[in-house]
Design a protein around this motif. Structure first.
Motif, short mmCIF file in Angstrom:
data_model
loop_
_atom_site.label_atom_id
_atom_site.label_comp_id
_atom_site.label_asym_id
_atom_site.label_seq_id
_atom_site.Cartn_x
_atom_site.Cartn_y
_atom_site.Cartn_z
N PRO A 284 0.81 -1.22 0.00
CA PRO A 284 0.00 0.00 0.00
C PRO A 284 0.84 1.27 0.00
O PRO A 284 0.43 2.29 -0.55
N LEU A 285 2.04 1.22 0.61
CA LEU A 285 2.93 2.38 0.59
C LEU A 285 3.33 2.73 -0.84
O LEU A 285 3.27 3.89 -1.25
N ASP B 218 1.71 1.89 -3.55
CA ASP B 218 0.50 2.38 -4.22
C ASP B 218 0.32 3.88 -3.97
O ASP B 218 0.07 4.65 -4.90
N ARG B 219 0.46 4.27 -2.71
CA ARG B 219 0.27 5.69 -2.35
C ARG B 219 1.36 6.55 -3.00
O ARG B 219 1.09 7.66 -3.45
N THR C 220 0.53 7.01 -6.63
CA THR C 220 -0.58 7.95 -6.75
C THR C 220 -0.09 9.38 -6.53
O THR C 220 -0.40 10.28 -7.31
N LEU C 221 0.68 9.57 -5.47
CA LEU C 221 1.22 10.90 -5.15
C LEU C 221 2.12 11.42 -6.27
O LEU C 221 1.96 12.56 -6.73
N ILE D 4 -4.85 13.77 -2.18
CA ILE D 4 -3.77 13.68 -1.20
C ILE D 4 -4.29 14.04 0.19
O ILE D 4 -3.91 13.42 1.20
N ASP E 208 -5.88 11.12 2.08
CA ASP E 208 -4.93 10.23 2.74
C ASP E 208 -4.31 10.89 3.98
O ASP E 208 -4.04 10.22 4.98
N THR F 154 -9.20 2.88 -5.61
CA THR F 154 -7.78 2.91 -5.93
C THR F 154 -7.54 2.30 -7.31
O THR F 154 -6.77 2.84 -8.12
N TYR G 39 -13.23 7.34 -3.76
CA TYR G 39 -12.06 7.48 -2.88
C TYR G 39 -12.37 8.42 -1.71
O TYR G 39 -12.09 8.12 -0.56
#
Length: 196
Positions: free
Chosen positions: A77-78, A80-81, A84-85, A106, A109, A137, A175
């Motif tokens: 998941p890190l 993934d984030r 995305t970021l 952002i 999250d 996601t 989301y």
């Protein structure tokens, strides 16, 4: 298999899924370089697609090969984030999406990160992932390559843009909605359970 075997297995670091997640992690700065410095949109598109495929593959292999691990549960998941970021920041810098959209996604999250102490102070794990959150996601990660493909001069650019922005709108709405559900869960836990 004994409980000790399960514990050893869950603490393993060198697994195929973890290697795939680390490769994805290394891909984040490469993606930003290709997107922002080289402006090689087809290569950036390829990196996004490869990230999505390896994201799906690492989860599949973790279950299939019984290689689930604590590191993988944190790393996947890190990454993934981070993708995305990185994608949102890159797209904003390039003028592909508006800044407020990046702030919204952002910000969601960031707000959820603020709820984690509610669980930690009560010796509880973070809440289980909501299936709709996974779907959101997935929609966002599907939107990004399509939107990028729409930036290139080719015959399918208009269709790619339509698909991409449709996924982006749907993914953003869900989301944010699931973010609200997570916040609601944290509030319910805070009210129901005393601090330890």
């Amino acid at each position: 298999m004994t409980t000790d075997d399960k514990t050893v297995r869950s603490d393993r670091i060198l697994t195929i899924p973890n290697v795939l997640s680390i490769i994805r992690l290394i891909g984040v700065p490469i993606f930003l370089y290709v997107l922002l410095v080289l402006e090689a949109d087809w290569w950036a598109f390829g990196l996004l697609v490869a990230s999505g495929v390896t994201d799906w593959l690492d989860g599949k292999l973790a279950r299939l090969l019984d290689q689930s691990s604590r590191l993988g549960a944190l790393l996947d998941p890190l990454v993934d984030r981070l993708y995305t970021l990185a994608t949102l920041i890159g797209f904003v810098i390039r003028g592909i999406v508006p800044w407020w959209l990046a702030v919204l996604l952002i910000g969601r999250d960031a707000v959820l990160a603020l709820t984690l102490p509610v669980y930690k102070r009560r010796d509880l794990p973070p809440p289980d992932v909501i299936y709709l959150g996974k779907a959101a996601t997935f929609a966002l990660m599907s939107a990004f390559p399509w939107i990028l493909a729409a930036q290139v001069d080719w015959s399918g650019a208009a269709a790619a843009g339509a698909f991409g922005y449709a996924f982006l709108i749907w993914g953003t709405a869900v989301y944010v909605w699931t973010g609200g559900l997570y916040v609601w869960k944290a509030i319910a836990v805070a009210r129901a359970l005393p601090l330890k």
